[in-house]
Design an enzyme around this catalytic site. Sequence first.
Site, mmCIF file in Angstrom:
data_model
loop_
_atom_site.group_PDB
_atom_site.id
_atom_site.type_symbol
_atom_site.label_atom_id
_atom_site.label_comp_id
_atom_site.label_asym_id
_atom_site.label_seq_id
_atom_site.Cartn_x
_atom_site.Cartn_y
_atom_site.Cartn_z
ATOM 1 N N HIS A 135 54.680 31.646 1.358
ATOM 2 C CA HIS A 135 54.366 31.129 2.690
ATOM 3 C C HIS A 135 52.864 31.340 2.818
ATOM 4 O O HIS A 135 52.239 32.341 2.462
ATOM 5 C CB HIS A 135 55.163 31.827 3.993
ATOM 6 C CG HIS A 135 55.337 30.823 4.920
ATOM 7 N ND1 HIS A 135 54.159 30.879 5.926
ATOM 8 C CD2 HIS A 135 56.225 29.873 5.478
ATOM 9 C CE1 HIS A 135 54.630 29.982 6.850
ATOM 10 N NE2 HIS A 135 55.457 29.382 6.666
ATOM 11 N N ASP A 186 63.265 27.953 4.223
ATOM 12 C CA ASP A 186 63.818 27.080 3.474
ATOM 13 C C ASP A 186 64.788 27.577 2.400
ATOM 14 O O ASP A 186 65.566 26.886 1.570
ATOM 15 C CB ASP A 186 62.707 26.147 2.838
ATOM 16 C CG ASP A 186 62.188 25.153 3.889
ATOM 17 O OD1 ASP A 186 62.798 24.758 4.880
ATOM 18 O OD2 ASP A 186 60.975 25.142 3.773
HETATM 19 N N1 ACO Z 1 56.186 30.121 -7.054
HETATM 20 C C1 ACO Z 1 55.456 30.704 -7.936
HETATM 21 N N2 ACO Z 1 54.276 31.308 -7.758
HETATM 22 C C2 ACO Z 1 53.858 30.969 -6.326
HETATM 23 C C3 ACO Z 1 54.609 30.520 -5.463
HETATM 24 C C4 ACO Z 1 55.851 30.201 -5.737
HETATM 25 N N3 ACO Z 1 56.562 29.626 -4.827
HETATM 26 N N4 ACO Z 1 54.016 30.457 -4.399
HETATM 27 C C5 ACO Z 1 52.806 30.850 -4.473
HETATM 28 N N5 ACO Z 1 52.686 31.114 -5.701
HETATM 29 C C6 ACO Z 1 51.470 31.755 -6.252
HETATM 30 C C7 ACO Z 1 50.268 30.757 -6.546
HETATM 31 O O1 ACO Z 1 50.446 30.187 -7.988
HETATM 32 C C8 ACO Z 1 49.174 31.608 -6.744
HETATM 33 O O2 ACO Z 1 49.037 32.388 -7.762
HETATM 34 P P1 ACO Z 1 47.320 32.698 -8.245
HETATM 35 O O3 ACO Z 1 46.743 33.571 -7.153
HETATM 36 O O4 ACO Z 1 47.842 33.425 -9.504
HETATM 37 O O5 ACO Z 1 46.876 31.389 -8.581
HETATM 38 C C9 ACO Z 1 49.342 32.452 -5.354
HETATM 39 O O6 ACO Z 1 50.761 32.585 -5.367
HETATM 40 C C10 ACO Z 1 49.064 32.024 -3.887
HETATM 41 O O7 ACO Z 1 49.561 30.733 -3.787
HETATM 42 P P2 ACO Z 1 48.871 29.670 -2.916
HETATM 43 O O8 ACO Z 1 49.562 28.318 -3.394
HETATM 44 O O9 ACO Z 1 47.188 29.783 -2.841
HETATM 45 O O10 ACO Z 1 49.499 29.937 -1.493
HETATM 46 P P3 ACO Z 1 49.355 28.943 -0.338
HETATM 47 O O11 ACO Z 1 49.303 29.887 0.885
HETATM 48 O O12 ACO Z 1 48.255 27.979 -0.452
HETATM 49 O O13 ACO Z 1 50.622 28.187 -0.451
HETATM 50 C C11 ACO Z 1 53.121 27.623 -0.340
HETATM 51 C C12 ACO Z 1 51.849 28.665 0.393
HETATM 52 C C13 ACO Z 1 52.615 26.323 -0.405
HETATM 53 C C14 ACO Z 1 54.066 27.874 0.820
HETATM 54 C C15 ACO Z 1 53.386 28.278 -1.649
HETATM 55 O O14 ACO Z 1 53.608 29.525 -1.521
HETATM 56 C C16 ACO Z 1 54.523 27.411 -2.249
HETATM 57 O O15 ACO Z 1 54.129 26.167 -2.907
HETATM 58 N N6 ACO Z 1 55.738 27.696 -2.069
HETATM 59 C C17 ACO Z 1 56.840 26.767 -2.571
HETATM 60 C C18 ACO Z 1 57.275 25.828 -1.483
HETATM 61 C C19 ACO Z 1 57.672 26.239 -0.350
HETATM 62 O O16 ACO Z 1 58.677 26.842 -0.428
HETATM 63 N N7 ACO Z 1 57.453 25.639 0.739
HETATM 64 C C20 ACO Z 1 57.985 25.836 1.966
HETATM 65 C C21 ACO Z 1 56.887 26.811 2.882
HETATM 66 S S1 ACO Z 1 57.838 27.164 4.417
HETATM 67 C C22 ACO Z 1 57.625 25.720 5.274
HETATM 68 O O17 ACO Z 1 56.663 24.922 5.170
HETATM 69 C C23 ACO Z 1 58.345 25.398 6.393
#
Ligand code: ACO
Length: 429
Positions: A307, A364
Amino acid sequence: MSEKAILEVDGKRYEFPILRGTENEIAIDIKTLRGATNGIITFDPGFKNTGSCKSAITFLDGEKGILRYRGYSIESLAKESNFLEVTYLVIFGELPTVEQFKKFENDIKEQSLLNEEMKNIIDGFPKVAHPMGMLSSLTSALTAFNPATVDVTSENNMYDAVVKLLGKFPVLAAWAHSKNKGTPLNYADNSLDYISNIMQMLFKVPTSQYKINPTAVKALDQLLILHVDHEQNCSTSTVRIVGSSEAGLFASIAAGVSALWGRLHGGANQAVIEMLDEIQNDGGDVEKYILKAKDKSDSFRLMGFGHRVYKNFDPRARIIKKAADALLAELHVSDPALEIAKHLEEVALKDDYFVQRKLYPNVDFYSGIIYKALGIPSEMFTVMFAIGRLPGWIAQWKEMRLGGEPIGRPRQLYIGHTERDFKNINERA
Ligand code: ACO
C-alpha cells in the site's frame, strides 16, 4: 515562535513556514517557492511526499495502522454504525440525530428513480462491457438529465445534489450488472433499507421472489463502511482535481470511478480473486507465486499486498479477514480461496522480501472472498468498492469546493529536446 524550514540553493537561503495538522503531522508550506526562487519547483512523481490540500475528513497513520473518519476509529464505526450513518458523517461532519438520519434516508429513497431514457444508454453497451466502464459513463450521463450546476454555497442545493447522487448511483451499478447478466433492470424498493436495496437490485429476477438475507446485508454494510474514505488516494485526488476546474459533481465522480478501476487501485479486489483462483487451478502451490512476486524479471505482483501509505497492517484488512471467516461460517460456505489467501499471507509475512519492503495485506486482499460469498461476480467487485467510496468522493469534492481551492495544475521537469530547426520532410534522414 513560528517554525520555519530553510532551503539553500546556489548559496541562497529561503525560508518556508511549517504547518501542523491536528494530529501533529508536519508539512513545509512551499506555496511561495517558485515565485521566491525565480522558477524552482519540487519534484515528486506519484506525489509520494506532497500534501495537495488541507482536509478534516479522514486521518490515517500508515506507520501505526490507524484509520479514522471525522475522528471516529474505523474499528468502532465498523462495529457500531451503519453505512448510511457513516455516509452522513463523512459528508456533513457529524453523526446524524435520529431525525436527521430518517430524513436523509427518505430523501435518498425519493431520489432513487432514474429517467427511463437512461435505459437507452445501457442499451448501447455490448453485453460484455466491463461494469466499471458502464458505471463511469452512466454517472457522467446523469449530468445530461440534471444539467443545473450545484451551487456549493447553498446548503440546500448541495444537500439535494448529495441525496440525488446517493439515490441513483447504486441503481446505475445494479443496471451495469444486469446488462452483463442479460436480466431486467431493477429499480429500488423504497420499503427496504439502502443495503438490502443494493442486494435486491443486483439479484432479483421477475420469476422468483428475492429473499433478503440479513447476514449478507450486514456483511455488505460493514464492508462498505470500510471503503467509505481513504483521504487523498488516486480516485479521490482525481475527483478533487476534476472538481477543481469547477466541473460538476457527477462529472467529477465519473472520473473517480475511472481512476478506481485500475488494478493498482480499486481494481485490485478483482485481481486478487483472479489470482487466488489461478493459484488454486495451478495446484495451490503458494510458494511458487511468492517466488514469482519477488522475481524482478516477472511482472507478477502479489495482488492485495502493499500500500502506498500503510507500511504496517492495513486496519481494514484485519476487520475484513475476521468478517470473511465469520460470514463463510454463518453461510456454511467453504471457499478454498480463503484458505489459499491465508496461506499466502502467512508465507509472505515471514518472507524477507515482503518484511523489508513493509508489504502487508491491504483492504482488497480479503474483500473479494466476502463478495464471492454474497454471490457477487468478480467483475462487479470494483463496482461494489465504488458504491462504498461514493460518500468519501462526495465529501472530498464538497470540502474542496467550499474551501475555494485553486485549480489543480502540477508543474513538470522538462527533459525533451532544446529548441531545434524544423526540417522539410524530404530533408529528414
Ligand atoms: N508484490 C510484489 N512486490 C511488491 C508489491 C506486491 N504486491 N507491492 C510492492 N512491491 C515491491 C515493488 O516491486 C518495490 O520493490 P523494489 O523496491 O525492489 O523496487 C517495492 O515493493 C515498493 O513498491 P512500489 O510500487 O514503489 O510502492 P508504491 O507505494 O508505489 O505502490 C501499490 C503501492 C501500487 C499498492 C503496490 O504495493 C502494488 O502494486 N500492490 C498490488 C496491487 C494492490 O493490491 N493494489 C491495491 C492497493 S489498496 C487500494 O488502492 C484500495
